[in-house]
Design a protein around this motif. Structure first.
Motif, PDB file in Angstrom:
ATOM      1  N   TYR A   1      31.113   1.693  75.070  1.00 17.16           N
ATOM      2  CA  TYR A   1      31.506   3.024  75.545  1.00 17.16           C
ATOM      3  C   TYR A   1      31.517   3.088  77.070  1.00 17.16           C
ATOM      4  O   TYR A   1      32.449   3.602  77.677  1.00 17.16           O
ATOM      5  CB  TYR A   1      30.520   4.045  74.970  1.00 17.16           C
TER       6      TYR A   1
ATOM      7  N   LEU B   1      34.577   4.127  79.861  1.00 18.88           N
ATOM      8  CA  LEU B   1      34.536   5.227  80.835  1.00 18.88           C
ATOM      9  C   LEU B   1      34.738   4.708  82.262  1.00 18.88           C
ATOM     10  O   LEU B   1      35.399   5.351  83.083  1.00 18.88           O
ATOM     11  CB  LEU B   1      33.194   5.975  80.751  1.00 18.88           C
TER      12      LEU B   1
ATOM     13  N   GLU C   1      38.391   4.072  82.671  1.00 21.01           N
ATOM     14  CA  GLU C   1      39.105   5.332  82.862  1.00 21.01           C
ATOM     15  C   GLU C   1      38.940   5.833  84.294  1.00 21.01           C
ATOM     16  O   GLU C   1      39.889   6.286  84.912  1.00 21.01           O
ATOM     17  CB  GLU C   1      38.554   6.384  81.896  1.00 21.01           C
ATOM     18  N   THR C   2      37.731   5.712  84.787  1.00 17.80           N
ATOM     19  CA  THR C   2      37.467   6.179  86.156  1.00 17.80           C
ATOM     20  C   THR C   2      38.281   5.379  87.168  1.00 17.80           C
ATOM     21  O   THR C   2      38.931   5.954  88.053  1.00 17.80           O
ATOM     22  CB  THR C   2      35.962   6.036  86.474  1.00 17.80           C
TER      23      THR C   2
ATOM     24  N   TYR D   1      42.368   1.361  70.698  1.00 12.61           N
ATOM     25  CA  TYR D   1      41.197   1.300  69.810  1.00 12.61           C
ATOM     26  C   TYR D   1      39.968   1.871  70.520  1.00 12.61           C
ATOM     27  O   TYR D   1      39.203   2.643  69.949  1.00 12.61           O
ATOM     28  CB  TYR D   1      40.881  -0.144  69.415  1.00 12.61           C
TER      29      TYR D   1
ATOM     30  N   ASP E   1      39.928   3.869  72.999  1.00 14.07           N
ATOM     31  CA  ASP E   1      40.110   5.301  73.220  1.00 14.07           C
ATOM     32  C   ASP E   1      39.674   6.078  71.982  1.00 14.07           C
ATOM     33  O   ASP E   1      38.925   7.067  72.073  1.00 14.07           O
ATOM     34  CB  ASP E   1      41.592   5.552  73.538  1.00 14.07           C
ATOM     35  N   THR E   2      40.134   5.602  70.838  1.00 17.18           N
ATOM     36  CA  THR E   2      39.751   6.254  69.591  1.00 17.18           C
ATOM     37  C   THR E   2      38.237   6.215  69.412  1.00 17.18           C
ATOM     38  O   THR E   2      37.600   7.215  69.063  1.00 17.18           O
ATOM     39  CB  THR E   2      40.420   5.527  68.401  1.00 17.18           C
TER      40      THR E   2
ATOM     41  N   ARG F   1      36.429   8.588  71.716  1.00 16.76           N
ATOM     42  CA  ARG F   1      36.554   9.992  71.313  1.00 16.76           C
ATOM     43  C   ARG F   1      35.701  10.288  70.081  1.00 16.76           C
ATOM     44  O   ARG F   1      35.169  11.379  69.943  1.00 16.76           O
ATOM     45  CB  ARG F   1      38.017  10.306  71.045  1.00 16.76           C
ATOM     46  N   GLN F   2      35.624   9.298  69.206  1.00 11.37           N
ATOM     47  CA  GLN F   2      34.775   9.491  68.033  1.00 11.37           C
ATOM     48  C   GLN F   2      33.311   9.557  68.439  1.00 11.37           C
ATOM     49  O   GLN F   2      32.518  10.292  67.870  1.00 11.37           O
ATOM     50  CB  GLN F   2      34.961   8.327  67.052  1.00 11.37           C
TER      51      GLN F   2
ATOM     52  N   ARG G   1      32.003  10.302  71.406  1.00  5.44           N
ATOM     53  CA  ARG G   1      31.593  11.189  72.493  1.00  5.44           C
ATOM     54  C   ARG G   1      30.693  12.343  72.036  1.00  5.44           C
ATOM     55  O   ARG G   1      29.626  12.572  72.594  1.00  5.44           O
ATOM     56  CB  ARG G   1      32.823  11.749  73.199  1.00  5.44           C
ATOM     57  N   GLU G   2      31.139  13.037  71.025  1.00  5.28           N
ATOM     58  CA  GLU G   2      30.401  14.239  70.628  1.00  5.28           C
ATOM     59  C   GLU G   2      28.983  13.922  70.144  1.00  5.28           C
ATOM     60  O   GLU G   2      28.007  14.484  70.669  1.00  5.28           O
ATOM     61  CB  GLU G   2      31.199  14.991  69.559  1.00  5.28           C
TER      62      GLU G   2
ATOM     63  N   ASN H   1      44.106   8.447  66.821  1.00  5.71           N
ATOM     64  CA  ASN H   1      43.566   9.121  67.994  1.00  5.71           C
ATOM     65  C   ASN H   1      43.939  10.595  67.994  1.00  5.71           C
ATOM     66  O   ASN H   1      43.118  11.464  68.273  1.00  5.71           O
ATOM     67  CB  ASN H   1      44.147   8.443  69.235  1.00  5.71           C
TER      68      ASN H   1
ATOM     69  N   ILE I   1      41.960  12.546  65.574  1.00  6.14           N
ATOM     70  CA  ILE I   1      40.618  12.869  66.093  1.00  6.14           C
ATOM     71  C   ILE I   1      40.721  14.009  67.087  1.00  6.14           C
ATOM     72  O   ILE I   1      39.919  14.933  67.089  1.00  6.14           O
ATOM     73  CB  ILE I   1      39.992  11.643  66.765  1.00  6.14           C
TER      74      ILE I   1
ATOM     75  N   ALA J   1      36.321  10.606  80.441  1.00  4.43           N
ATOM     76  CA  ALA J   1      35.878  10.106  81.736  1.00  4.43           C
ATOM     77  C   ALA J   1      35.900  11.234  82.748  1.00  4.43           C
ATOM     78  O   ALA J   1      34.913  11.522  83.390  1.00  4.43           O
ATOM     79  CB  ALA J   1      36.789   8.979  82.173  1.00  4.43           C
TER      80      ALA J   1
ATOM     81  N   ALA K   1      37.032  11.627  85.655  1.00  4.48           N
ATOM     82  CA  ALA K   1      36.482  11.274  86.950  1.00  4.48           C
ATOM     83  C   ALA K   1      36.850  12.285  88.017  1.00  4.48           C
ATOM     84  O   ALA K   1      36.028  12.678  88.820  1.00  4.48           O
ATOM     85  CB  ALA K   1      36.970   9.904  87.352  1.00  4.48           C
TER      86      ALA K   1
END
Lengths: 423, 302
Positions: free
Chosen positions: A109, A113, A116-117, A281, A283-284, A287-288, A290-291, B205, B208, B232, B234
């Motif tokens: 994870y 992130l 992404e940043t 993958y 990303d999915t 998202r799964q 995260r919560e 995705n 979800i 993210a 950011a």
């Protein structure tokens, strides 16, 4: 000066040094002073016993975007490896509360992130979490999670480029505040976004300071040639070499019109497509995850804070109680008058009480430790199947793609043989 | 009557051989005329097979140049004096001088004799090309092993006739062209596979995202749903600047406009644009994406 976070969560400032100074100045042979000193020490310990010293930073470090325009062909592509969960580096106290499955989930994870940043800064080319190490990227980030408990995160990040030159290895630490778990904050940023921003800023700063355009061109050429060499070693082995330090050196560049290179560029595009698919993958997965993960981190944040306070409080109470008992006993036995002996006895009693309360705190801390463990198990049940699913899908796709690459390797080898007159 | 049957069978066999071999080998004409294959003079065989070679050589070389190349090549082998016709021909003959027997001694396509020196067959067999004889007959259409998930090839073994007919008459550049085509086919299969996989991943995705948005609304926060990339967040810009959408993203795809070609030759970027346009539910945005696609692929923008 230290910010003291009491259990009531009210911040107050205490100059510890001044307190110790004032206690220590009460010295001399005066028995009243001696008894007073014992009581003061015990009292101070009682006060400090309810406090934990936690340095909190509420400042937010934004990710920096480079102001100068950089040509697209001078942007470095960044690959981020799945992090080392750091299980081997856990201390014995950490082992009690760290859930290994959660660490493994975090190890997939956190790099996502970070990717992404870095991608959002616009300072880099393609930034992807890498499914394996077979696809050479211009820059390669690897990392280890040294700590992550919702309250603080410590990462060790290593950066090297495609030539094999290590840019740096740095540790990043961030202790987040409870405000990061406010719903509005959580929606916008990860509670530990600052740590990712810091990694991104350091990477940019290093590149701007130490990597010139010629270096960028060489790095990009080498990553392309390494990819080409992995497909047709005999055709590209004369373009790059490995020196004594294991770093790649560019010897020559192939012609841009080389048909074999053209084919390999086409295949590399496919390789990027494969990496992009794996990114989907991740990303999915993110998202799964995260919560439940955020929820766990929030609860873990408070539990960890409580645990840390209780452990510190217990430790201080036991130590202070021990000191008070010893001091009280000394005063009681060697005191020359009634007042000193009485004061000593009183101090020893207070010390004994303090030791007992220390043990009570320790028992309470153990309850929080159990609570943390249960929280971890709850999240583990949620994320472990997702981790397995992610790994399965990634491995399956990698295997399929590798099988296809193997066939292309054979065709390319034959093509090379035909075109170079080998057959 | 027996003679008639025999002649009929021979004729049928001959026709079958013709169709299976794609008429690329000069000596196939001999079998089609029901005479046993034998070494024939290059000039007469090439002359007699030119029309059929033009008709069946697809997938190997251009129809116009293939017979001419073969003529040159065979001529070189049978007549060394013809070597310096062109420098390119000379190079080719030099490269392939190791393979004279393959051209001179053509095996009987019906007898199942194998020419183990056939380089082209070696290439194919190393790669485990397992296509049906029918595919082989249709212009040497050997495909790469299919990717798992896309189904495997039709199985079987490359027919002897396929090997013999093609191996014996191809220059190195032609073989390279064939291998190049194999690569191209591999690319297409790979692209299809990867794009299919990406669509699946993105659909998952989106699903979800949909459930996430519903959960978010269920919280009673009334705030914009978290965008996929806001994990993210950011910069905190994208999630704030994008239009608020409380509807789950649609997974349906929209057919491309009539002026958009089938996209078979699209490169990666064009495919991504096409994919994004087909998945976009907002008509204006979709049209903008198609315009972008047209610009990128060089189509005329309305």
């Amino acid at each position: 000066m230290v910010l003291v976070n009491c259990r009531e969560r009210e911040f107050m400032k205490i100059n510890l040094y001044d307190v110790f100074q004032s206690v220590w100045r009460l010295q001399g042979g005066n028995p009243i002073r001696s008894a007073y000193r014992s009581l003061l020490i015990a009292g101070f310990c009682l006060v400090s016993g309810c406090a934990t010293h936690t340095v909190k930073s509420t400042s937010y470090t934004p990710a920096i975007q480079a102001t100068e325009n950089v040509s697209e062909n001078l942007l470095l592509d960044v690959g981020i490896a799945v992090f080392d969960p750091g299980i081997d580096e856990l201390s014995s106290s950490q082992e009690e509360i760290v859930n290994q499955d959660i660490r493994i989930a975090e190890s997939q994870y956190v790099p996502f992130l970070l990717a992404e940043t870095l991608q959002r800064t616009g300072n880099w080319g393609m930034v992807r979490v890498m499914p394996n190490t077979t696809s050479p990227m211009d820059l390669y980030l690897s990392g280890t999670i040294l700590n992550s408990d919702g309250e603080s995160m410590v990462l060790r990040v290593t950066v090297e480029d495609s030539t094999g030159e290590r840019w740096y290895t740095r540790e990043y630490e961030e202790a987040t505040s409870r405000f990061s778990y406010e719903p509005t904050q959580k929606r916008q940023n990860d509670p530990f976004q600052t740590i990712y921003n810091s990694v991104a800023n350091d990477l940019l700063a290093y590149k701007q300071k130490k990597v010139g355009i010629a270096d960028v061109e060489e790095i990009r050429a080498i990553s392309e040639l390494r990819f080409a060499k992995s497909f047709i070693p005999e055709a590209f082995e004369n373009y790059i070499d490995v020196d004594r330090n294991g770093e790649f050196e560019l010897i020559a560049l192939p012609s841009s019109q080389d048909p074999l290179l053209g084919r390999l560029r086409t295949i590399r595009e496919r390789d990027f497509m494969f990496i992009d698919t794996v990114q989907d993958y991740y990303d999915t997965y993110a998202r799964q995850m995260r919560e439940p993960y955020d929820s766990w981190r929030e609860q873990s944040f408070y539990e960890t804070l409580e645990l840390r306070e209780l452990e510190a409080s217990a430790r201080r109470r036991i130590i202070a109680g021990g000191v008070a008992v010893l001091g009280g006993l000394a005063a009681a036995t060697s005191g020359g008058d009634y007042v000193t002996q009485t004061g000593g006895a009183f101090g020893a009693g207070a010390g004994a009480y303090m030791i007992k309360s220390g043990f009570d705190k320790r028992a309470e801390a153990q309850m929080h430790r159990e609570s943390l463990r249960e929280l971890g198990e709850s999240l583990e049940n949620d994320v472990a199947p997702r981790v397995i699913d992610l790994q399965d899908r990634t491995i399956t796709l990698s295997g399929t793609v590798e099988e296809q690459y193997e066939q292309w390797r054979k065709i390319l080898a034959d093509l090379y043989a035909y075109e170079s007159g080998g057959l | 009557m027996n003679d008639f049957r025999r002649n009929f069978y021979v004729a049928v066999l001959g026709m079958l051989s013709m169709s299976m071999l794609g008429c690329q080998s000069v000596n196939q004409s001999a079998s089609s005329s029901s005479s046993p294959p034998s070494v024939s003079s290059p000039s007469s065989s090439s002359t007699s097979t030119m029309p059929s070679a033009s008709a069946n050589a697809g997938g190997v070389s251009t129809q116009a140049e293939l017979p001419a190349k073969r003529q040159t090549r065979n001529g070189n082998k049978s007549n060394p004096a013809a070597l310096p016709q062109t420098s390119q021909a000379g190079q080719r003959s030099g490269v392939e001088s190791q393979l004279p027997e393959r051209d001179v001694t053509q095996p009987n396509i019906n007898s199942g004799n194998e020419d183990n020196n056939n380089v082209y067959y070696d290439v194919l067999s190393r790669e485990n090309k397992v296509n049906s004889a029918q595919e082989t007959a249709n212009g040497g259409n050997y495909s790469l092993d299919r990717l798992p998930g896309l189904g495997t090839g039709s199985g079987g073994v490359v027919s002897n006739s396929g090997r013999d007919s093609q191996g014996g008459a191809m220059t190195a550049s032609e073989r390279a062209a064939v291998l190049d085509q194999e690569l191209q086919r591999g690319y297409e299969e790979f692209d299809g596979f990867i794009l299919g996989e990406r669509e699946r991943a993105q659909a998952q995705n989106n699903a979800i995202g949909s459930s996430g948005s519903q959960a978010s609304m269920g919280d009673g926060q009334g705030l914009p749903q978290t965008l996929p990339s806001a994990a993210a967040g950011a910069m905190g810009v994208e999630s704030l600047s994008r239009p608020v959408s409380t509807e789950p993203r649609s997974e349906e795809t929209f057919a491309p406009p009539s002026d958009i070609p089938n996209g078979r030759d699209d490169d990666v970027v064009a495919r991504q644009l096409r994919e994004a346009a087909m998945a976009e539910s907002d008509p204006e945005l979709r049209e903008a994406l198609w315009d972008e696609y047209r610009n990128y692929t060089g189509l005329e923008v309305d």
